[in-house]
Design a protein around this motif. Structure first.
Motif, PDB file in Angstrom:
ATOM      1  N   ARG A 149       0.946  -1.138   0.013  1.00 29.93           N
ATOM      2  CA  ARG A 149      -0.174  -0.123  -0.148  1.00 29.93           C
ATOM      3  C   ARG A 149       0.863   1.200   0.053  1.00 29.93           C
ATOM      4  N   SER A 150       1.947   1.278   0.458  1.00 29.99           N
ATOM      5  CA  SER A 150       2.779   2.415   0.715  1.00 29.99           C
ATOM      6  C   SER A 150       3.540   2.800  -0.863  1.00 29.99           C
ATOM      7  N   ILE A 151       3.743   1.686  -1.340  1.00 30.56           N
ATOM      8  CA  ILE A 151       4.530   1.727  -2.624  1.00 30.56           C
ATOM      9  C   ILE A 151       3.272   2.332  -3.687  1.00 30.56           C
ATOM     10  N   GLY A 152       2.340   1.419  -3.516  1.00 35.52           N
ATOM     11  CA  GLY A 152       1.153   1.913  -4.735  1.00 35.52           C
ATOM     12  C   GLY A 152       0.669   3.260  -4.434  1.00 35.52           C
ATOM     13  N   THR A 153       0.267   3.492  -3.137  1.00 32.70           N
ATOM     14  CA  THR A 153      -0.446   4.810  -2.970  1.00 32.70           C
ATOM     15  C   THR A 153       0.237   6.082  -3.362  1.00 32.70           C
ATOM     16  N   ALA A 154       1.700   6.085  -2.890  1.00 33.98           N
ATOM     17  CA  ALA A 154       2.670   7.058  -3.381  1.00 33.98           C
ATOM     18  C   ALA A 154       2.778   7.323  -4.711  1.00 33.98           C
ATOM     19  N   ALA A 155       3.207   6.029  -5.531  1.00 30.97           N
ATOM     20  CA  ALA A 155       3.229   6.028  -6.911  1.00 30.97           C
ATOM     21  C   ALA A 155       2.180   6.644  -7.678  1.00 30.97           C
ATOM     22  N   VAL A 156       0.787   6.162  -7.256  1.00 31.22           N
ATOM     23  CA  VAL A 156      -0.409   6.371  -7.868  1.00 31.22           C
ATOM     24  C   VAL A 156      -0.502   8.089  -7.734  1.00 31.22           C
ATOM     25  N   GLY A 157      -0.548   8.554  -6.357  1.00 32.18           N
ATOM     26  CA  GLY A 157      -0.485   9.900  -6.256  1.00 32.18           C
ATOM     27  C   GLY A 157       0.524  10.856  -6.921  1.00 32.18           C
ATOM     28  N   GLY A 158       1.353  10.458  -6.756  1.00 32.49           N
ATOM     29  CA  GLY A 158       2.722  11.180  -7.515  1.00 32.49           C
ATOM     30  C   GLY A 158       2.412  11.216  -9.232  1.00 32.49           C
ATOM     31  N   MET A 159       2.106  10.007  -9.563  1.00 30.38           N
ATOM     32  CA  MET A 159       2.221  10.064 -11.062  1.00 30.38           C
ATOM     33  C   MET A 159       1.114  10.651 -11.461  1.00 30.38           C
ATOM     34  N   LEU A 160      -0.276  10.507 -10.674  1.00 30.88           N
ATOM     35  CA  LEU A 160      -1.353  11.129 -11.373  1.00 30.88           C
ATOM     36  C   LEU A 160      -1.207  12.837 -11.329  1.00 30.88           C
ATOM     37  N   THR A 161      -0.709  13.413 -10.153  1.00 30.31           N
ATOM     38  CA  THR A 161      -0.725  14.782 -10.006  1.00 30.31           C
ATOM     39  C   THR A 161       0.607  15.230 -10.834  1.00 30.31           C
ATOM     40  N   GLY A 162       1.502  14.460 -10.901  1.00 28.62           N
ATOM     41  CA  GLY A 162       2.840  14.856 -11.617  1.00 28.62           C
ATOM     42  C   GLY A 162       2.410  14.993 -13.304  1.00 28.62           C
ATOM     43  N   THR A 163       1.711  14.064 -13.651  1.00 29.26           N
ATOM     44  CA  THR A 163       1.402  13.969 -14.853  1.00 29.26           C
ATOM     45  C   THR A 163       0.405  15.038 -15.464  1.00 29.26           C
ATOM     46  N   LEU A 164      -0.589  15.216 -14.650  1.00 25.81           N
ATOM     47  CA  LEU A 164      -1.742  16.130 -14.997  1.00 25.81           C
ATOM     48  C   LEU A 164      -1.336  17.525 -15.006  1.00 25.81           C
ATOM     49  N   PHE A 165      -0.270  18.034 -13.728  1.00 32.05           N
ATOM     50  CA  PHE A 165       0.231  19.082 -13.634  1.00 32.05           C
ATOM     51  C   PHE A 165       1.441  19.372 -14.928  1.00 32.05           C
ATOM     52  N   GLY A 166       2.128  18.490 -15.149  1.00 35.52           N
ATOM     53  CA  GLY A 166       3.225  18.545 -15.963  1.00 35.52           C
ATOM     54  C   GLY A 166       2.896  18.807 -17.416  1.00 35.52           C
ATOM     55  N   ILE A 167       1.618  18.325 -17.941  1.00 36.61           N
ATOM     56  CA  ILE A 167       1.313  18.459 -19.266  1.00 36.61           C
ATOM     57  C   ILE A 167       1.189  20.137 -19.406  1.00 36.61           C
ATOM     58  N   PHE A 168       0.931  20.778 -18.322  1.00 38.69           N
ATOM     59  CA  PHE A 168       0.588  22.270 -18.475  1.00 38.69           C
ATOM     60  C   PHE A 168       1.933  23.031 -18.237  1.00 38.69           C
ATOM     61  N   VAL A 169       2.602  22.493 -17.256  1.00 39.38           N
ATOM     62  CA  VAL A 169       3.721  23.202 -16.472  1.00 39.38           C
ATOM     63  C   VAL A 169       4.995  23.067 -17.497  1.00 39.38           C
ATOM     64  N   ILE A 170       5.231  22.201 -17.849  1.00 34.84           N
ATOM     65  CA  ILE A 170       6.469  21.866 -18.788  1.00 34.84           C
ATOM     66  C   ILE A 170       6.542  22.652 -19.936  1.00 34.84           C
ATOM     67  N   PRO A 171       5.459  22.984 -20.713  1.00 34.77           N
ATOM     68  CA  PRO A 171       5.627  23.811 -21.893  1.00 34.77           C
ATOM     69  C   PRO A 171       5.952  25.253 -21.348  1.00 34.77           C
ATOM     70  N   ALA A 172       5.081  25.894 -20.249  1.00 34.55           N
ATOM     71  CA  ALA A 172       5.328  27.157 -20.084  1.00 34.55           C
ATOM     72  C   ALA A 172       6.744  27.456 -19.494  1.00 34.55           C
ATOM     73  N   LEU A 173       7.294  26.323 -18.756  1.00 34.81           N
ATOM     74  CA  LEU A 173       8.636  26.497 -18.241  1.00 34.81           C
ATOM     75  C   LEU A 173       9.736  26.449 -19.555  1.00 34.81           C
ATOM     76  N   PHE A 174       9.207  25.711 -20.537  1.00 35.41           N
ATOM     77  CA  PHE A 174      10.207  25.631 -21.647  1.00 35.41           C
ATOM     78  C   PHE A 174      10.130  27.046 -22.522  1.00 35.41           C
ATOM     79  N   MET A 175       8.989  27.779 -22.526  1.00 34.21           N
ATOM     80  CA  MET A 175       8.976  29.035 -23.071  1.00 34.21           C
ATOM     81  C   MET A 175       9.872  29.998 -22.300  1.00 34.21           C
ATOM     82  N   LEU A 176       9.586  29.993 -20.925  1.00 32.51           N
ATOM     83  CA  LEU A 176      10.305  31.009 -20.072  1.00 32.51           C
ATOM     84  C   LEU A 176      11.897  30.428 -20.162  1.00 32.51           C
ATOM     85  N   PHE A 177      12.458  29.598 -19.982  1.00 35.09           N
ATOM     86  CA  PHE A 177      13.830  29.316 -20.079  1.00 35.09           C
ATOM     87  C   PHE A 177      14.551  29.228 -21.378  1.00 35.09           C
ATOM     88  N   GLN A 178      13.637  28.811 -22.502  1.00 37.16           N
ATOM     89  CA  GLN A 178      14.283  29.118 -23.620  1.00 37.16           C
ATOM     90  C   GLN A 178      14.320  30.447 -24.037  1.00 37.16           C
TER      91      GLN A 178
END
Length: 142
Positions: free
Chosen positions: A98-127
């Motif tokens: 449960r420890s491995i599964g819960t942390a991995a599911v929660g982290g991957m879900l939030t990281g993926t959903l926020f990442g698809i919006f944040v990464i392009p914005a950060l690319f534009m900023l730093f580029q």
């Protein structure tokens, strides 16, 4: 990078499901760092490829994200759904599962959903910052 979102999502899910911060949760955090960084690298590589082809900074970021959206979502959600049985484990060794599964599911879900919006914005900023310092990247001659 979606790493802060993913790590905070892992701890949020652990808190919601009553999981302690143990070695198994920490192992899944290390795994999350690698997987979320891979998604970021894929988006940035494709965005940089579009930028070197002469497209605008905004168009490059959007096209890089759009080109990798489906593969990232497919692999991330396959990973998440594959870990759901670990989140719901019972019996001997259930706390570690449960420890491995819960942390991995929660982290991957939030990281993926926020990442698809944040990464392009950060690319534009730093580029744009990099191009102000060292000039626009050389275009590819096809």
């Amino acid at each position: 990078m979606p790493l802060p979102f993913g790590l905070s999502g892992a701890f949020l899910f652990a808190k919601l499901f009553g999981i302690d911060n143990n070695i198994f949760l920490q192992i899944s955090l290390i795994m999350l760092i690698g997987l979320l960084a891979k998604n970021s690298i894929l988006i940035v590589e494709f965005a940089l490829m579009h930028r070197k082809n002469g497209e605008s900074l905004f168009t490059s970021a959007v096209e890089g994200a759009r080109a990798r959206l489906r593969p990232i979502l497919m692999t991330s959600f396959a990973f998440i759904f594959g870990l759901v049985p670990l989140m719901l484990a019972s019996g001997a060794g259930a706390v570690s599962n449960r420890s491995i599964g819960t942390a991995a599911v929660g982290g991957m879900l939030t990281g993926t959903l926020f990442g698809i919006f944040v990464i392009p914005a950060l690319f534009m900023l730093f580029q744009s910052l990099q191009e102000k310092v060292s000039g626009k990247p050389a275009t590819n001659e096809e």
